[in-house]
Each structure stands twice: as structure tokens, then as C-alpha cells.
Design a protein around this motif. Structure first.
Motif, PDB file in Angstrom:
ATOM      1  N   UNK A 168       0.869  -1.281   0.026  1.00  0.00           N
ATOM      2  CA  UNK A 168       0.056  -0.001   0.043  1.00  0.00           C
ATOM      3  C   UNK A 168       0.816   1.290  -0.023  1.00  0.00           C
ATOM      4  N   UNK A 169       1.268   1.525  -1.276  1.00  0.00           N
ATOM      5  CA  UNK A 169       2.035   2.682  -1.300  1.00  0.00           C
ATOM      6  C   UNK A 169       1.436   4.178  -1.339  1.00  0.00           C
ATOM      7  N   UNK A 170       2.073   5.231  -1.206  1.00  0.00           N
ATOM      8  CA  UNK A 170       1.289   6.350  -1.139  1.00  0.00           C
ATOM      9  C   UNK A 170       0.229   6.471  -0.202  1.00  0.00           C
ATOM     10  N   UNK A 171       0.168   5.559   0.939  1.00  0.00           N
ATOM     11  CA  UNK A 171      -1.041   5.584   1.751  1.00  0.00           C
ATOM     12  C   UNK A 171      -0.552   6.030   3.196  1.00  0.00           C
ATOM     13  N   UNK A 172      -1.504   6.644   3.734  1.00  0.00           N
ATOM     14  CA  UNK A 172      -1.290   7.174   5.056  1.00  0.00           C
ATOM     15  C   UNK A 172      -2.401   6.711   6.086  1.00  0.00           C
ATOM     16  N   UNK A 173      -2.098   6.192   7.028  1.00  0.00           N
ATOM     17  CA  UNK A 173      -2.932   5.383   8.102  1.00  0.00           C
ATOM     18  C   UNK A 173      -3.702   6.693   9.013  1.00  0.00           C
ATOM     19  N   UNK A 174      -5.007   6.564   8.828  1.00  0.00           N
ATOM     20  CA  UNK A 174      -5.803   7.664   9.467  1.00  0.00           C
ATOM     21  C   UNK A 174      -6.234   7.422  10.848  1.00  0.00           C
TER      22      UNK A 174
ATOM     23  N   UNK B 107     -13.906  -8.196  12.881  1.00  0.00           N
ATOM     24  CA  UNK B 107     -12.951  -9.059  12.465  1.00  0.00           C
ATOM     25  C   UNK B 107     -11.832  -8.909  12.797  1.00  0.00           C
ATOM     26  N   UNK B 108     -11.276  -8.153  13.765  1.00  0.00           N
ATOM     27  CA  UNK B 108     -10.065  -7.831  14.535  1.00  0.00           C
ATOM     28  C   UNK B 108      -9.819  -6.428  14.313  1.00  0.00           C
ATOM     29  N   UNK B 109      -8.679  -6.123  14.309  1.00  0.00           N
ATOM     30  CA  UNK B 109      -8.162  -4.696  14.242  1.00  0.00           C
ATOM     31  C   UNK B 109      -8.297  -3.893  12.863  1.00  0.00           C
ATOM     32  N   UNK B 110      -8.939  -2.893  12.814  1.00  0.00           N
ATOM     33  CA  UNK B 110      -9.275  -2.189  11.514  1.00  0.00           C
ATOM     34  C   UNK B 110      -8.520  -1.124  11.430  1.00  0.00           C
ATOM     35  N   UNK B 111      -7.631  -0.912  10.189  1.00  0.00           N
ATOM     36  CA  UNK B 111      -6.676  -0.025   9.927  1.00  0.00           C
ATOM     37  C   UNK B 111      -7.373   1.028   8.806  1.00  0.00           C
ATOM     38  N   UNK B 112      -8.040   2.133   8.972  1.00  0.00           N
ATOM     39  CA  UNK B 112      -8.516   3.079   7.791  1.00  0.00           C
ATOM     40  C   UNK B 112      -7.451   3.838   7.484  1.00  0.00           C
ATOM     41  N   UNK B 113      -7.106   3.878   6.086  1.00  0.00           N
ATOM     42  CA  UNK B 113      -5.987   4.759   5.476  1.00  0.00           C
ATOM     43  C   UNK B 113      -6.597   5.144   4.163  1.00  0.00           C
ATOM     44  N   UNK B 114      -5.689   6.277   3.892  1.00  0.00           N
ATOM     45  CA  UNK B 114      -6.032   7.087   2.440  1.00  0.00           C
ATOM     46  C   UNK B 114      -4.931   6.740   1.613  1.00  0.00           C
ATOM     47  N   UNK B 115      -5.245   6.079   0.229  1.00  0.00           N
ATOM     48  CA  UNK B 115      -4.360   5.874  -0.829  1.00  0.00           C
ATOM     49  C   UNK B 115      -4.670   6.694  -2.112  1.00  0.00           C
ATOM     50  N   UNK B 116      -3.643   7.927  -2.010  1.00  0.00           N
ATOM     51  CA  UNK B 116      -3.884   9.040  -2.864  1.00  0.00           C
ATOM     52  C   UNK B 116      -5.152   9.664  -2.411  1.00  0.00           C
ATOM     53  N   UNK B 117      -6.162   9.447  -3.106  1.00  0.00           N
ATOM     54  CA  UNK B 117      -7.522  10.161  -2.757  1.00  0.00           C
ATOM     55  C   UNK B 117      -8.408   9.382  -2.317  1.00  0.00           C
ATOM     56  N   UNK B 118      -8.038   7.716  -2.198  1.00  0.00           N
ATOM     57  CA  UNK B 118      -9.011   6.855  -2.211  1.00  0.00           C
ATOM     58  C   UNK B 118      -8.959   6.566  -0.516  1.00  0.00           C
ATOM     59  N   UNK B 119     -10.200   6.245   0.030  1.00  0.00           N
ATOM     60  CA  UNK B 119     -10.379   5.732   1.270  1.00  0.00           C
ATOM     61  C   UNK B 119     -10.329   4.355   1.425  1.00  0.00           C
ATOM     62  N   UNK B 120      -9.603   3.802   2.122  1.00  0.00           N
ATOM     63  CA  UNK B 120      -9.150   2.262   1.931  1.00  0.00           C
ATOM     64  C   UNK B 120      -9.255   1.625   3.631  1.00  0.00           C
ATOM     65  N   UNK B 121      -9.404   0.315   3.706  1.00  0.00           N
ATOM     66  CA  UNK B 121      -9.481  -0.315   5.042  1.00  0.00           C
ATOM     67  C   UNK B 121      -8.816  -1.726   5.118  1.00  0.00           C
ATOM     68  N   UNK B 122      -8.234  -1.929   6.163  1.00  0.00           N
ATOM     69  CA  UNK B 122      -7.724  -3.400   6.231  1.00  0.00           C
ATOM     70  C   UNK B 122      -7.936  -3.883   7.556  1.00  0.00           C
TER      71      UNK B 122
END
Ligand SMILES: Cc1cc2nc3c(=O)[nH]c(=O)nc-3n(C[C@H](O)[C@H](O)[C@H](O)COP(=O)(O)OP(=O)(O)OC[C@H]3O[C@@H](n4cnc5c(N)ncnc54)[C@H](O)[C@@H]3O)c2cc1C
Length: 514
Positions: free
Chosen positions: A266-272, A279-294
Motif C-alpha cells: 500500500x504505497x502513497x498510503x497514510x493511516x488515518x 474481524x479484528x483490528x481495522x486500519x483505515x487509510x488513505x491511498x492517494x484520494x481513495x479511502x481504504x480499510x484493512x
């Protein structure tokens, strides 16, 4: 110390097995009694990581009366939570990779094996315990004659400090207190919990899904290792490529290798933010302008180190300090208090064990023997122990150009090196930056499975002022991967073949034929 509770924090040396018992027995003996302090020490060393141990042993070996203070485990980060355990499990992960790729070598059935994570960690702990004998409190007392104090060292004045209620007076002191992991300011991370280098090596069960925050050396090494050990690993990096300090094509080779190992990049990614989900621990992050979740089982933080200065009472000793950069030192490692010096991660931007060792040697010469050695004279190589490894020494091309130096850069891919092909290790290259018009080596990068070994030829050349032509004259055994460096020298020699020289040689040979 008599009657006091041992200060070892059991949570940092878990699990409590035989190996960790031996480790603690060596580096934090529970029954340890601090000695009565001498009336005055030539040198008091605070912190018994690499910088402190090398300083103390070196000074005592030269006849100084030395005290060494450690608040936690002798050996510091390198032995307990850094180089040693990480390289221990990296070795296991390489063995796994080799079994995976054994089909290529005619070994059949390699697809059908099972990985015992607990056993790989047990091996690491066993070897770490074995290595801990080198850093043992008893060895430092008995072999080197050093007064070893277990407890937190704290200055009480410009020429004295206290540990465990005892006052130590010194002619000179060395602050070698290192750095520690700190979590990035991501909302929710403290509540949800995370691993750092201080806890990850205590794991006995493999996290099935792991998020690694930070694509620097530490993050990359552990990402690949855990992926090979069987975790589904995602790595978050704010820059456009991992190992952002290294050349992009070097990083790309490592990235491709990690992708082959099943890592999600997950490059260009910032954990928010981080939270706990069903289902466990959730990391919300931003990749470029997209909001993503792990969704993961564990989060490993691989960014952020802070200098260990808390509790030292530096103001009492008139030692200037920056909360981010650490103790301020001049080129001779002297702090704002001329009696007090510093070495290692607490004061130096290049945070490596070999640098801590080199600085310790400078410190001894300057603090005790009126030496004038400067840190700016050091040639510092480093290596990231991914597979392949990325090793570097000296300048990068962009750095040299920024300084106005005209650069000639030469690169030899490992596909041109017979041994690398034979070993199935041809992913990588050797690169050198030369001062244009001369063979002077400004810097070099090697990407190879054993790049950490190969870079030393460049380090030696730069340190001793040997140019690339001299490397070209040195016979390298065939077939070895280090021939890549010899090939760089051949490539350099070809650049010296100007049209005029070529014409003259051609004329000579023509005359010979006539
Ligand atoms: C995961 C990881 C992997 C690494 N791998 C490598 C590698 O492969 N190669 C490499 O070269 N480097 C590696 N490093 C970096 C290396 O570990 C450090 O650069 C090195 O340990 C620095 O040594 P030091 O002596 O400056 O500090 P430390 O090792 O941090 O030692 C400082 C010591 O001071 C003690 N202390 C602090 N405050 C006090 C006080 N007030 N009183 C008494 N004691 C105190 C601490 O408890 C600690 O033991 C790695 C680091 C990490 C985190």
C-alpha cells in the motif's frame, strides 16, 4: 540492589522459557548486587547497548576505571530487540523461501511442507541467548574489571550522577542511552494496541493477518519475514516506493520480491485511524484520494524512534538536548558539558550497531586521550536485510549532483554475473558513482542476496582512498557474485578508452599486422 525486586520487565522478555532465562541471567542477573562506587571514575558510561558496551570495554582495556550503568537489559536494542532477533528470524524466512523454490533445483515435494512459527522463534531465542554471553554483566565485571550498576542513571550535577541511590563521581561521562520505538500519532492506535520491535520478537503464535506501518528498513525486513513465515502481510508506506532513501530501481527489486512473497503493498498510503472491528483490528487509510480499510490481527509499527533522554536529568549536567534529535554533540562527540560525551542512537542520525561501535571508539580517544577524531571522517555503510538485500555506502547520485560534483554512474545487473545466475540469485545490481574523469568512488549501492557482504569492498576502497581502477586490478575468484564489482571496474576502464586512444591502439595493431 539487595532486597530490591529485579527490574527486568518480564513482558519484554517473554516467553519465560529456558533461552530467555539464560538471556536474563546474562544481561540482567536477578541476584545482581551493585558494587560500592569508586571515589572517582575516569569514565562513567550510561546505557549498555552497543555504544555503551564498546565504550566501557575499550576504555577499561586501556586502563581506565570505568562504571557502566544499565536500566534494563545489557546488550540494548541490538541484542534484545533489534539486529539479533530480526536476523534470527530472517534466516528462518530465507530457509522457507529456499524450500519453496527448491523445485527449480530438482528437489521434489517442496510444496508440501508445514511451517512451525513457534519453532522458528524458539531457534532465534536460543541463538540470542547464546550471543548474550558476549554482553553479560558478569563478563564485563570479571573480564574487563568494570563496575556494572543495574538501575536508571540520572545526573545530579555536571560531574556526578546517581544510580540505585548511589552517587558516582566522574572525570568524564558517556551518554549511550540509545533510542526507543514510538507509535505514530494515529487516532485509536494506543487503545487497540500494536506491536513494536520491543514486543514482536516475543510472539509465539503467528498473526494470520498483519499490517505493517512504515516501509523503511525495519518495516520491510519484518514484512517480508512474516510473509514468508505465513502471515498475510500488508505494508503501508506514505512515499511512492518502499525504502525511500534508496534508489527507486533498488526499491523496486525488493518490492517485486515482496509481491512474489504475497505481500500487499500500500504505497502513497497514510493511516488515518485504527479501531476494533468484528474481524479484528481495522486500519483505515488513505491511498492517494481513495479511502481504504484493512482488517488484521496485529499491527506492527515500524516507524518512529525517539531518543532515550527521559530520566537522565540532562539539565542538571548542563547537557543540551533536542527532544527529536537527541543529545547535541559536536564533531568530536562532546556535548555542551565538556566533561560529557555521547555516542550511538542517542546523538547520531545514522542509527546502526556498526555506527554505535565506530562512535564508541572515537569517544574513547577524544574523551580520555585528548584525541581529535571527527565523526565527519567516518565512511558509514548500511544494509537492509530483505531478500535481496540493499546495501549502500557513500553518496547517492542525486546527493553528489546537489553538491555540484560531476558524476559518472555505472551499473552492472547481476544477470551479467555467472555466479548470481548459477545461484538463482540474479535479481539485483551493483552500482557505483564516480567523480567524473577520475576513478574516485563517491558512493555505491548493491542489491543482491548477500549485498551486506559485497558492499565492504566499496567501503574499504572509499575509506582508504582506493579508486575503482585498483579494484579492476584486483583478481577476484571466479565464479563469485562480487565479480559484479570487478565488472564495474572493467566498465569504467572502457569509458577511459577515448576515440583518440582507440585510434592510436588501432594504428599500432595495424602496423603489427603489416
Ligand atoms: C528491529 C531492529 C533491527 C535492527 N537491525 C539492525 C541491523 O541489522 N544492523 C544494524 O547495524 N543496526 C540495526 N538496528 C539498529 C541498532 O539496533 C541500533 O542502532 C543500536 O542498537 C544502537 O545502539 P546504542 O548503544 O546507541 O543504543 P541501544 O542499543 O538502544 O542501547 C541503549 C541502552 O541504554 C539504556 N538506557 C537508556 N536510558 C538509560 C538510563 N537513564 N540509565 C541507564 N540505562 C539507560 C537502555 O536500556 C539500552 O539498553 C536495528 C534496530 C531495530 C529496532
Amino acid at each position: 540492589m539487595k532486597g530490591e525486586k529485579p527490574m527486568t520487565q518480564p513482558s519484554l522478555v517473554l516467553p519465560q522459557d529456558e533461552s530467555n532465562r539464560i538471556l536474563v541471567q546474562n544481561v540482567r542477573p536477578p541476584e545482581w548486587e551493585n558494587p560500592e562506587p569508586a571515589s572517582c571514575y575516569n569514565l562513567v558510561v550510561i546505557g549498555a547497548g552497543t555504544a555503551g558496551l564498546v565504550t566501557a570495554a575499550g576504555a577499561a582495556g586501556l586502563g581506565a576505571k570505568v562504571a557502566l550503568i544499565e536500566r534494563h537489559l545489557l546488550g540494548g536494542d541490538c541484542l534484545n530487540f533489534g539486529c539479533v532477533p530480526s536476523k534470527g528470524i530472517i534466516r528462518a524466512s530465507r530457509a522457507i523461501y529456499d524450500v519453496h523454490s527448491s523445485g527449480e533445483f530438482g528437489i521434489l515435494g517442496g510444496e508440501d511442507f508445514r511451517i512451525d512459527f513457534g519453532k522458528a522463534m524458539e531457534r532465534m531465542r536460543r541463538i540470542r541467548a547464546e550471543i548474550s554471553a558476549h554482553d553479560s554483566a558478569r563478563r564485563f565485571r570479571e573480564e574487563f574489571g568494570i563496575d556494572v550498576f543495574l538501575g536508571e542513571g540520572s545526573f545530579v550535577g555536571p560531574d556526578s550522577l546517581e544510580v540505585g541511590g548511589k552517587r558516582l563521581r566522574f572525570k568524564k561521562a558517556a551518554i549511550c542511552t540509545g533510542a526507543r520505538a514510538v507509535a505514530p500519532p494515529i487516532p485509536g492506535i494506543e487503545e487497540v494496541g500494536y506491536l513494536t520491535n520491543e514486543t514482536v520478537f516475543s510472539l509465539t503464535d503467528l498473526p494470520s493477518r498483519l499490517a505493517v506501518i512504515g516501509g523503511g528498513p525495519l518495516g520491510c525486513e519484518l514484512t517480508q519475514t512474516f510473509a514468508r513465515l505465513g502471515s498475510q502481510v500488508s505494508i503501508l508506506e506514505s512515499e511512492g516506493h518502499l525504502l525511500s532513501r534508496e534508489d527507486p530501481d533498488a526499491a523496486e527489486i525488493v518490492q517485486n520480491s515482496m509481491v512474489r512473497d504475497g505481500v500487499e503493498l500500500c504505497l502513497n498510503s497514510k493511516a488515518l485511524k485504527v479501531s476494533r472491528g468484528s474481524e479484528g483490528k481495522v486500519v483505515n487509510f488513505e491511498q492517494g484520494s481513495k479511502a481504504k480499510e484493512l482488517s488484521v490481527d496485529e499491527i506492527l509499527v515500524g516507524v518512529g524512534r525517539a531518543p532515550n533522554a527521559k530520566g537522565l536529568n540532562l539539565e542538571k549536567a548542563n547537557v543540551a538536548y533536542d527532544p527529536k534529535l537527541g543529545v547535541k554533540v559536536n564533531e568530536r562527540l562532546q556535548t555542551s558539558n565538556p566533561r560529557i560525551y555521547a555516542a550511538g542512537d542517542i546523538c547520531f542520525p545514522y542509527k546502526f550497531t556498526h555506527t554505535a561501535d565506530a562512535l564508541a571508539r572515537i569517544l574513547i580517544a577524544n574523551a580520555l586521550f585528548m584525541g581529535r577524531q571527527k565523526t565527519s571522517a567516518l565512511v558509514i555503510p548500511w544494509c537492509t536485510y530483505t531478500d535481496p538485500e540493499v546495501a549502500h555506502v557513500g553518496m547517492y547520485e542525486r546527493g553528489a549532483r546537489e553538491k555540484g560534483i560531476e558524476v559518472l554512474t555505472l551499473t552492472v545487473p547481476l544477470t551479467q554475473v555467472d555466479r548470481a545466475l548459477l545461484d538463482g540469485e540474479a535479481q539485483g545490481f551493483a552500482r557505483v558513482h564516480l567523480k567524473k574523469g577520475t576513478g574516485k568512488i563517491l558512493g555505491a549501492t548493491v542489491v543482491a542476496r548477500h549485498a551486506g557482504e559485497m558492499i565492504n569492498e566499496f567501503s574499504l576502497a572509499i575509506t582508504s582512498g582506493v579508486g575503482l581502477s585498483a579494484i579492476g586490478k584486483t583478481i577476484h575468484p571466479y565464479p563469485t557474485q562480487v565479480e559484479a564489482i570487478k565488472k564495474l571496474a572493467d566498465a569504467y576502464n572502457r569509458t577511459r578508452l577515448t576515440p583518440l586512444v582507440r585510434k592510436a591502439l588501432g594504428a599500432w595493431l595495424k602496423w603489427q599486422r603489416s
